[in-house]
Structures are given as structure tokens and as C-alpha cells.
Design an enzyme around this catalytic site. Structure first.
Site, PDB file in Angstrom:
ATOM      1  N   HIS A 131       1.122  -1.775   0.200  1.00  0.00           N
ATOM      2  CA  HIS A 131       0.117  -0.159  -0.440  1.00  0.00           C
ATOM      3  C   HIS A 131       0.983   1.193  -0.501  1.00  0.00           C
ATOM      4  O   HIS A 131       0.209   2.261   0.018  1.00  0.00           O
ATOM      5  CB  HIS A 131      -1.082   0.618   1.578  1.00  0.00           C
ATOM      6  CG  HIS A 131      -0.385  -0.051   2.397  1.00  0.00           C
ATOM      7  ND1 HIS A 131       0.724  -0.597   3.160  1.00  0.00           N
ATOM      8  CD2 HIS A 131       0.066   1.221   3.416  1.00  0.00           C
ATOM      9  CE1 HIS A 131       1.237  -0.051   4.033  1.00  0.00           C
ATOM     10  NE2 HIS A 131       0.853   1.144   4.584  1.00  0.00           N
TER      11      HIS A 131
HETATM   12  C1  UD1 Z   1      -1.448   5.216   6.310  1.00  0.00           C
HETATM   13  C2  UD1 Z   1      -0.515   5.785   6.706  1.00  0.00           C
HETATM   14  C3  UD1 Z   1       0.408   3.949   6.964  1.00  0.00           C
HETATM   15  C4  UD1 Z   1      -0.120   3.248   7.216  1.00  0.00           C
HETATM   16  C5  UD1 Z   1      -1.387   2.456   6.643  1.00  0.00           C
HETATM   17  C6  UD1 Z   1      -2.236   1.267   7.374  1.00  0.00           C
HETATM   18  C7  UD1 Z   1      -0.157   7.876   6.754  1.00  0.00           C
HETATM   19  C8  UD1 Z   1       0.676   9.716   6.181  1.00  0.00           C
HETATM   20  N1  UD1 Z   1      -0.088   7.002   6.041  1.00  0.00           N
HETATM   21  O1  UD1 Z   1      -1.412   5.171   4.316  1.00  0.00           O
HETATM   22  O2  UD1 Z   1       1.359   4.784   7.653  1.00  0.00           O
HETATM   23  O3  UD1 Z   1       0.618   2.200   6.883  1.00  0.00           O
HETATM   24  O4  UD1 Z   1      -2.520   3.957   6.427  1.00  0.00           O
HETATM   25  O5  UD1 Z   1      -3.462   1.022   6.374  1.00  0.00           O
HETATM   26  O6  UD1 Z   1      -1.095   8.516   7.000  1.00  0.00           O
HETATM   27  N2  UD1 Z   1      -9.076   4.591   1.766  1.00  0.00           N
HETATM   28  C9  UD1 Z   1     -10.596   4.129   2.105  1.00  0.00           C
HETATM   29  N3  UD1 Z   1     -10.863   4.094   2.675  1.00  0.00           N
HETATM   30  C10 UD1 Z   1      -9.683   3.711   4.265  1.00  0.00           C
HETATM   31  C11 UD1 Z   1      -8.956   4.471   4.740  1.00  0.00           C
HETATM   32  C12 UD1 Z   1      -8.636   4.848   3.290  1.00  0.00           C
HETATM   33  O7  UD1 Z   1     -10.722   3.908   0.744  1.00  0.00           O
HETATM   34  O8  UD1 Z   1     -11.159   3.474   5.526  1.00  0.00           O
HETATM   35  C13 UD1 Z   1      -8.213   5.149   0.367  1.00  0.00           C
HETATM   36  C14 UD1 Z   1      -8.561   6.700   0.105  1.00  0.00           C
HETATM   37  O9  UD1 Z   1      -8.642   6.644  -1.158  1.00  0.00           O
HETATM   38  C15 UD1 Z   1      -7.061   7.072   0.500  1.00  0.00           C
HETATM   39  C16 UD1 Z   1      -6.185   5.761   0.517  1.00  0.00           C
HETATM   40  O10 UD1 Z   1      -6.639   4.834   0.692  1.00  0.00           O
HETATM   41  O11 UD1 Z   1      -7.163   8.401  -0.387  1.00  0.00           O
HETATM   42  C17 UD1 Z   1      -4.642   6.437   1.856  1.00  0.00           C
HETATM   43  O12 UD1 Z   1      -5.650   6.481   3.145  1.00  0.00           O
HETATM   44  P1  UD1 Z   1      -4.305   7.417   3.563  1.00  0.00           P
HETATM   45  O13 UD1 Z   1      -5.457   6.783   5.134  1.00  0.00           O
HETATM   46  O14 UD1 Z   1      -4.145   8.673   3.079  1.00  0.00           O
HETATM   47  O15 UD1 Z   1      -3.193   6.792   3.876  1.00  0.00           O
HETATM   48  P2  UD1 Z   1      -2.595   4.720   3.750  1.00  0.00           P
HETATM   49  O16 UD1 Z   1      -2.683   4.744   2.079  1.00  0.00           O
HETATM   50  O17 UD1 Z   1      -3.901   3.702   3.927  1.00  0.00           O
END
Ligand code: UD1
Length: 412
Positions: A248
Site C-alpha cells: 500500500h
Molecule cells: C496510512 C498510513 C500508513 C499506514 C497505513 C495502513 C499515513 C501517511 N499513512 O496509509 O503509515 O501504514 O495507513 O493502512 O498516515 N481509503 C479508503 N478507505 C479507508 C481508508 C483509506 O478507501 O478506510 C483510501 C482513500 O482513498 C485514501 C487512500 O486509501 O486516499 C489512502 O489512505 P490514507 O489514509 O491516506 O493512507 P494509507 O495509504 O492508508
């Protein structure tokens, strides 16, 4: 306590007293989110702020330990992760009480997500007047909560302090460095983390507590064993007969050429060994944008949604090898004696690299050869089974709670 408190003599000095806080900052004169306005001003001893998947896992045993004592605790969910499979399932499986507040920050750019959490959390902190704010790990939620509390002069305690990948292109590295530097209580999981903190002049506030993820893992181990057979049946898998994949990190999934290369490499592996790819929402979104890839899964190469904590561990425990870019899973596979390949140039968990238990492979074209080499290597399995666990004895949350409790007493 000698293995815990490495600087107990200076511990008291590190914490400001409540009387030092500007009164108007504690009395709630700043903007308060709607739900808080109705509830009025409430005092709490500790406020734990969580928001992303790994934080639910890291804080669960600490929340359990705190709840068994006479400490008033408020759990705040930033809303960074909101899909049920990224959030609610962990609260259920790990028996974490429902958060009192959900800031519903959702997704967005780094600045937007961090700023939204900060703006909403400020009001919540002002409404609850916590004596200490506790954060964990290295996500945007961690940093946002640490800065917000520190700027309100509320002492910050950081669980999993001192990790460094020495790679500032990772958002997590920025988050963990800044969080450590605005915290007054640093709970380090390993000796390496303690050394990192010392190198940055933070030893005065640092305590070697062990890693709370070991506590979480031990907490669920009996249930995990009881679910393994059913789970393998559901995915039509046999023990040691498949490679488990999770990816991810923006560095792997945000660039479509690289993601396509990784996908092709996994298809190649699937000609020899079954591949189960648990697809994180970020990765799902990126895969969907690349034409033809999202639908190319077959029996040998299965794409599935992210699993709950127990299911994920059970699938890891039975895999012939793990291919990941997650920080936590590198460590969990080490503890479970499952060989790991990490698709990154560096790791914040260098302890996992000993004896080849974990190997960094940053180039996707290395995936097929390395995966087969590791997955089919019985000698490697035997070797890593005898390695000592450097992440602690499963009592980190007890130590952390004791330290928090004594800090609260001094703040009275
Ligand atoms: C975040 C953390 C990372 C951790 C990871 C575990 C930061 C910078 N990164 O990364 O350190 O290892 O979580 O999962 O905080 N999204 C969904 N549903 C959700 C959550 C996210 O669809 O419930 C999608 C969103 O479109 C979003 C993308 O996933 O744009 C990324 O989510 P984000 O919270 O920005 O960071 P992660 O890549 O999950």
C-alpha cells in the site's frame, strides 16, 4: 523496572505541571466541534487518538490495561480510515471500546488530511482537557494529534517512538520524527529505537518499554489458532502452499508503471506458487486505474479485500512467505517465523533483517526469483525459528500504563 525506564531520574522534569498551562487554552474558548458543544466541558485524564488501521492494533492492549485501572480515558478516532474493513472490524476483534469522538477527517492530500484532524481535534482537546494525549505510530493522525496537543501545552506521549527508516521521502518518516520531537514521553519498542532517540538528544524522555504489537499478537493467538482451518478452507488454501502479499505504500502503488511491473511479477510467481493478494483501498483504487489489471485474477492469483486483524495474522502464519511493504507485518512475520520479503529500499525495523528472516528487495523484477527462493527454503525456516524476538516480552502495555499512571499522579 530497570528494563523499562532508562531515564527515570529525569522523567519528572520532562513533564510540565498543569498550572503551567495557559488557562484560556484549557477552558474551551476556541471553536468546538458540534458534538462537543452539546456535551459541554468534560475532564479526562488520558486521551488516546487513533485513526488508521495499525493504530487500532498498537493501542488495543494499552486501552485494555488502562481500562482496568482508575484512569479516566477518552478514545478519539480521527476518521482517517473509515471503511469497515479498515476500522470497525479491529474495534470488534480487539474489544476496543467505541471511540467517544469521531472527527470524520476522511481522505485527502497530506496537508488537507493533517490539517482537518488538527482543526477538529483542537476543539475536542479543549472540550475534554486531557492531562496527557497519547499517540501511536507514524501516520498523519499521529502527527496531527501530537502537534495539536503540544501547541495547547498538553503533554504528548508517543507509543512506538524512535523508529527511523532514514528516508525522508516516506510520509511516515516525517511523521515519526516530528512526533518524537514534540512529545515528552517516548515509549521505545526496541534498543535500536532507544539509540535513535539518543542520537537526536531525546534520551531524557525515552523509556524502553517493548512493542505493544507483541502484546496484541499474544492477546489474539488462541482465537487465531481456532480460526485457521476455516479460513484456509474459505480461501481454498493449504498451509505453506501460498505467498501472502500486501502492498500500500505510495512508493509502490502510486506510480502505475511500477504497479504494473509488480503485478506482472506476481503473475509470474503464481505459475509456481499460489498468490493471495490482500488489496488495501489505496492499492485497489490505483489498480482500478490501470486497464486490464484489476480483473486479471484467477485461482492461482487471488485478489481479496483487506482482512481483519486475526484473519490477516492467521493467513500470514500459514503462508510459505510474505511479500509486503507494511512496517507492522515485517515484524509480525518475524515473530511468527514466516520468511518475509519487503518491497522497499529501507526498513524502520532493521532487527527483522537478521539471518535473512526479512530481505529488502526494492526492484519488482527481483520478486519472482526471490519469492521462490525464500518460499521453498526449509533451511531458512529452521534458521529463523531459532531467532530471539527483539520486540519485547508481551508486557509493553503494562509498562506504558504504569508510566502514564505515575505521570498523571505527578500532574495532580
Ligand atoms: C496510512 C498510513 C500508513 C499506514 C497505513 C495502513 C499515513 C501517511 N499513512 O496509509 O503509515 O501504514 O495507513 O493502512 O498516515 N481509503 C479508503 N478507505 C479507508 C481508508 C483509506 O478507501 O478506510 C483510501 C482513500 O482513498 C485514501 C487512500 O486509501 O486516499 C489512502 O489512505 P490514507 O489514509 O491516506 O493512507 P494509507 O495509504 O492508508
Amino acid at each position: 523496572m530497570s528494563d523499562v525506564a532508562c531515564s527515570s531520574g529525569t522523567f519528572l522534569k520532562a513533564l510540565p505541571t498543569l498550572t503551567e498551562y495557559p488557562h484560556d487554552l484549557l477552558s474551551g474558548r476556541h471553536g468546538i466541534v458540534a458534538e462537543e458543544k452539546q456535551g459541554g466541558h468534560r475532564m479526562t485524564d488520558l486521551m488516546i487518538v487513533v485513526g488508521a488501521r495499525p493504530q487500532f492494533i498498537k493501542t488495543a492492549p494499552v486501552v485494555k490495561e488502562i481500562s482496568s485501572r482508575k484512569i479516566n480515558l477518552t478514545v478519539v478516532h480521527s476518521g482517517q480510515h473509515y471503511d469497515p474493513e479498515m476500522s470497525a472490524i479491529f474495534f470488534r476483534e480487539l474489544h476496543i471500546p467505541k471511540p467517544s469522538v469521531n472527527l470524520q477527517s476522511g481522505s485527502g492530500s497530506h496537508a488537507k488530511q493533517t490539517a482537518t484532524i488538527m482543526r477538529r481535534l483542537e476543539a475536542t482537546i479543549l472540550a475534554h482537557s486531557p492531562k496527557i494525549v497519547v499517540v501511536a505510530g507514524d501516520t498523519n493522525t499521529t502527527l496531527a494529534a501530537a502537534i495539536t496537543a503540544a501547541k495547547l501545552n498538553v503533554p504528548v506521549a508517543h507509543i512506538e517512538a524512535g523508529l527511523r527508516s532514514h528516508d525522508l521521502s516516506m510520509p511516515e518518516e516525517i511523521n515519526r520524527r516530528l512526533t518524537d520531537h514534540c512529545s515528552v514521553l517516548l515509549f521505545a519498542p526496541t534498543k535500536t529505537a532507544m539509540r535513535n532517540l539518543r542520537n537526536e538528544g531525546l534520551q531524557r524522555m525515552a523509556y524502553l518499554t517493548g512493542d505493544t504489537m507483541v502484546d496484541s499478537l499474544r492477546m489474539v493467538m488462541p482465537v487465531l489458532r481456532s480460526r485457521e482451518a476455516d479460513l484456509l478452507k474459505r480461501f481454498k488454501l493449504k498451509p505453506r502452499d501460498y505467498v501472502l502479499v500486501t502492498l500500500h505504500r505510495p512508493s509502490n502503488v502510486d506510480d502505475s508503471d511500477r504497479l504494473r511491473e509488480i503485478h506482472n511479477a506476481l503473475k509470474h510467481v503464481a505459475k509456481r506458487l499460489r498468490v493471495l493478494f490482500l488489496v488495501h483501498p489505496r492499492t485497489r483504487g490505483r489498480l482500478a486505474r490501470i486497464k486490464g489489471l484489476a480483473h486479471s485474477a484467477d485461482r492461482e492469483f487471488t485478489l481479496a479485500p483487506p482482512q481483519g486483524y486475526i484473519e490477516n495474522l492467521a493467513l500470514m502464519n500459514n503462508a510459505s512467505c510474505l511479500l509486503t511493504d507494511s512496517g507492522g507485518m515485517q515484524k509480525e512475520s518475524f515473530i511468527l517465523h514466516v520468511p518475509c520479503l519487503t518491497l522497499r529500499a529501507n526498513t524502520e525495523w532493521p532487527e527483522t533483517l537478521q539471518s535473512g528472516a526479512n530481505r529488502l528487495i526494492n526492484r519488482p523484477r527481483m520478486i519472482p526469483r526471490e519469492t521462490l527462493r525464500v518460499a521453498l527454503n526449509d533451511d531458512l525456516r529452521t534458521r529463523i525459528t531459532s531467532l530471539k524476538n527483539p520486540f519485547g516480552d508481551g508486557r509493553a502495555s503494562k509498562r506504558i500504563t504504569r508510566l502514564l499512571e505515575s505521570s498523571l499522579q505527578r500532574l495532580k
